[in-house]
Design a protein around this motif. Structure first.
Motif, PDB file in Angstrom:
ATOM      1  N   ILE A 171      14.579  13.861 -35.605  1.00 14.61           N
ATOM      2  CA  ILE A 171      12.743  13.607 -36.084  1.00 14.61           C
ATOM      3  C   ILE A 171      12.755  11.638 -35.530  1.00 14.61           C
ATOM      4  CG2 ILE A 171      10.837  13.066 -37.354  1.00 14.61           C
ATOM      5  CD1 ILE A 171      11.664  15.984 -38.401  1.00 14.61           C
ATOM      6  N   PHE A 172      13.558  11.219 -36.312  1.00 10.37           N
ATOM      7  CA  PHE A 172      13.742   9.728 -35.663  1.00 10.37           C
ATOM      8  C   PHE A 172      14.216   9.275 -34.769  1.00 10.37           C
ATOM      9  CE2 PHE A 172      16.954   5.966 -36.139  1.00 10.37           C
ATOM     10  CZ  PHE A 172      16.527   4.643 -36.438  1.00 10.37           C
ATOM     11  N   TYR A 173      15.188   9.635 -34.187  1.00  6.78           N
ATOM     12  CA  TYR A 173      15.765   8.677 -32.372  1.00  6.78           C
ATOM     13  C   TYR A 173      14.347   9.332 -31.463  1.00  6.78           C
ATOM     14  CZ  TYR A 173      20.500   8.066 -34.299  1.00  6.78           C
ATOM     15  OH  TYR A 173      21.382   6.786 -34.327  1.00  6.78           O
ATOM     16  N   ARG A 174      13.671  10.521 -31.922  1.00 12.09           N
ATOM     17  CA  ARG A 174      12.623  10.997 -30.419  1.00 12.09           C
ATOM     18  C   ARG A 174      11.315  10.083 -31.174  1.00 12.09           C
ATOM     19  NH1 ARG A 174       9.666  16.744 -32.349  1.00 12.09           N
ATOM     20  NH2 ARG A 174       8.652  14.959 -33.551  1.00 12.09           N
ATOM     21  N   ASN A 175      11.149   9.446 -32.527  1.00 12.68           N
ATOM     22  CA  ASN A 175      10.221   8.785 -33.116  1.00 12.68           C
ATOM     23  C   ASN A 175      10.173   7.088 -32.416  1.00 12.68           C
ATOM     24  OD1 ASN A 175       8.936  10.267 -34.053  1.00 12.68           O
ATOM     25  ND2 ASN A 175       9.880  10.131 -36.511  1.00 12.68           N
ATOM     26  N   LEU A 176      11.575   6.725 -31.563  1.00 13.18           N
ATOM     27  CA  LEU A 176      11.782   5.817 -31.132  1.00 13.18           C
ATOM     28  C   LEU A 176      11.295   5.799 -29.338  1.00 13.18           C
ATOM     29  CD1 LEU A 176      14.969   4.525 -31.901  1.00 13.18           C
ATOM     30  CD2 LEU A 176      13.359   3.740 -33.376  1.00 13.18           C
ATOM     31  N   SER A 177      10.145   6.049 -29.130  1.00 11.08           N
ATOM     32  CA  SER A 177       9.927   6.748 -28.087  1.00 11.08           C
ATOM     33  C   SER A 177       9.034   6.174 -27.500  1.00 11.08           C
ATOM     34  CB  SER A 177       9.154   8.264 -28.299  1.00 11.08           C
ATOM     35  OG  SER A 177       7.859   8.298 -28.887  1.00 11.08           O
ATOM     36  N   ALA A 178       8.572   4.339 -28.570  1.00 12.04           N
ATOM     37  CA  ALA A 178       7.564   3.414 -28.360  1.00 12.04           C
ATOM     38  C   ALA A 178       8.745   3.293 -27.334  1.00 12.04           C
ATOM     39  CB  ALA A 178       7.829   3.142 -30.052  1.00 12.04           C
ATOM     40  N   ALA A 179       9.637   3.026 -27.023  1.00 14.53           N
ATOM     41  CA  ALA A 179      10.314   2.308 -26.012  1.00 14.53           C
ATOM     42  C   ALA A 179       9.636   2.708 -24.657  1.00 14.53           C
ATOM     43  CB  ALA A 179      11.754   3.251 -25.734  1.00 14.53           C
ATOM     44  N   LEU A 180       8.578   4.271 -24.559  1.00 17.77           N
ATOM     45  CA  LEU A 180       8.264   4.270 -23.384  1.00 17.77           C
ATOM     46  C   LEU A 180       6.910   3.489 -22.825  1.00 17.77           C
ATOM     47  CD1 LEU A 180       8.896   7.523 -23.670  1.00 17.77           C
ATOM     48  CD2 LEU A 180       9.232   6.944 -21.937  1.00 17.77           C
TER      49      LEU A 180
END
Length: 315
Positions: free
Chosen positions: A196-205
């Motif tokens: 969940i932590f790494y998935r939430n870094l999807s702001a990079a998209l």
């Protein structure tokens, strides 16, 4: 702008996002201790200290469960290699360094408890286990391809953590032993929070949609489990796939799609023509993977039917 600077810029832009989600992770993470999850009364000395050494009949686990446990443990053992590779992508200052350090500490706890359980209960040959650990950690982890690494690292770890969670959960069921199952459920809960932590870094998209699309496509189409370099990994992976511990269908439906969905990979409207081309390539790969998963399931079902028929003839 250099490649390294581009990685650093994206990482810095995501600092507030990472800090918020690290705080959330720390709030949700439940404290637990390896020693509380090991049946120490089952332990006894080995020959060097006046006892007896390991023999196969001492194990209460099936061959599939032993294979899965050793594969998962050796994966957790290799944390120094993963830490080194990820820390080079994430840098060590601020929340980025804290998040990598915390992740490594929690993953190392998994290796501690699994090894203590396996050795204490004599579930596997401890000498063979130690030899495999030495070989795997000496080899380390496969080096990533050259190029920007931050986005690739985020995509890879998000997928890998969910894959590991599924593998631990299914291994617990295969053990058919309550202590092992409870221990692996605890580990799987940690892996889910990591995902969940790494998935939430999807702001990079949103920051770099084309670059992120390239990164996600590269990682998914060339995905390899982190234990790839451990001894007998490919043979063991086949055994686990045939027995439903981790197979193509689970990889597609329970790992890839749940992570990709919040990223809105196929709904984005901010990609360039090149980004669209890469996304089309990505979609074609997922379609091909679905076909392969169905073929594997059909082959597995036919093999199981043949085995059942042979067993019926013997009876």
């Amino acid at each position: 702008m250099t490649t390294a600077l581009a990685d650093l810029d994206i990482s810095r832009e995501l600092e507030p996002v990472a800090e918020r989600h690290l705080d959330e992770h720390l709030r949700k993470a439940k404290a637990w201790h390896p020693h509380d999850n090991v049946p120490w009364d089952d332990g006894r000395n080995f020959a060097v200290m006046g006892g007896i050494d390991w023999e196969p009949e001492q194990s209460r686990l099936s061959e599939v469960a032993r294979t899965a446990m050793v594969t998962n443990l050796l994966t957790e053992d290799n944390q120094p290699s993963y830490h080194r590779e990820i820390s080079e992508s994430f840098a060590q200052d601020g929340v980025r360094g804290t998040s990598v350090g915390r992740w490594t500490a929690e993953e190392n706890r998994h290796a501690i408890v699994m090894r203590d359980y396996l050795v204490c209960t004599r579930a596997v040959d401890p000498v063979a286990l130690e030899q495999a650990r030495m070989a795997h950690m000496t080899t380390g982890v496969a080096k990533p391809e050259k190029g920007p690494q931050f986005l690739r690292s985020v995509a890879y770890v998000a997928l890998q953590e969910l894959a590991t969670r599924i593998s631990h959960r299914n291994t617990g069921a295969a053990c058919n032993e309550p202590v092992a199952e409870r221990m692996l459920q605890r580990i799987a809960a940690d892996e889910n929070l990591h995902m969940i932590f790494y998935r939430n870094l999807s702001a990079a998209l949103d920051l770099a949609p084309d670059e992120a699309m390239h990164a996600v496509t590269d990682i998914v189409t060339r995905f390899r489990m982190p234990g790839l370099t451990q001894p007998n990994f490919r043979r063991n992976a086949v055994v686990l796939a045939k027995n439903g511990s981790y197979d193509l269908r689970q990889h597609l439906d329970v790992v890839l799609r749940p992570v990709l969905r919040p990223w809105n990979v196929f709904e984005r409207t901010d990609l360039s023509d090149e980004g669209e081309r890469v996304r089309d390539e990505f979609g074609a790969y997922l379609d091909e993977l679905a076909i392969k998963a169905t073929c594997f399931e059909e082959q597995r079902d036919r093999a199981a039917a043949r085995q059942a028929n042979r067993a019926a003839v013997v009876l």
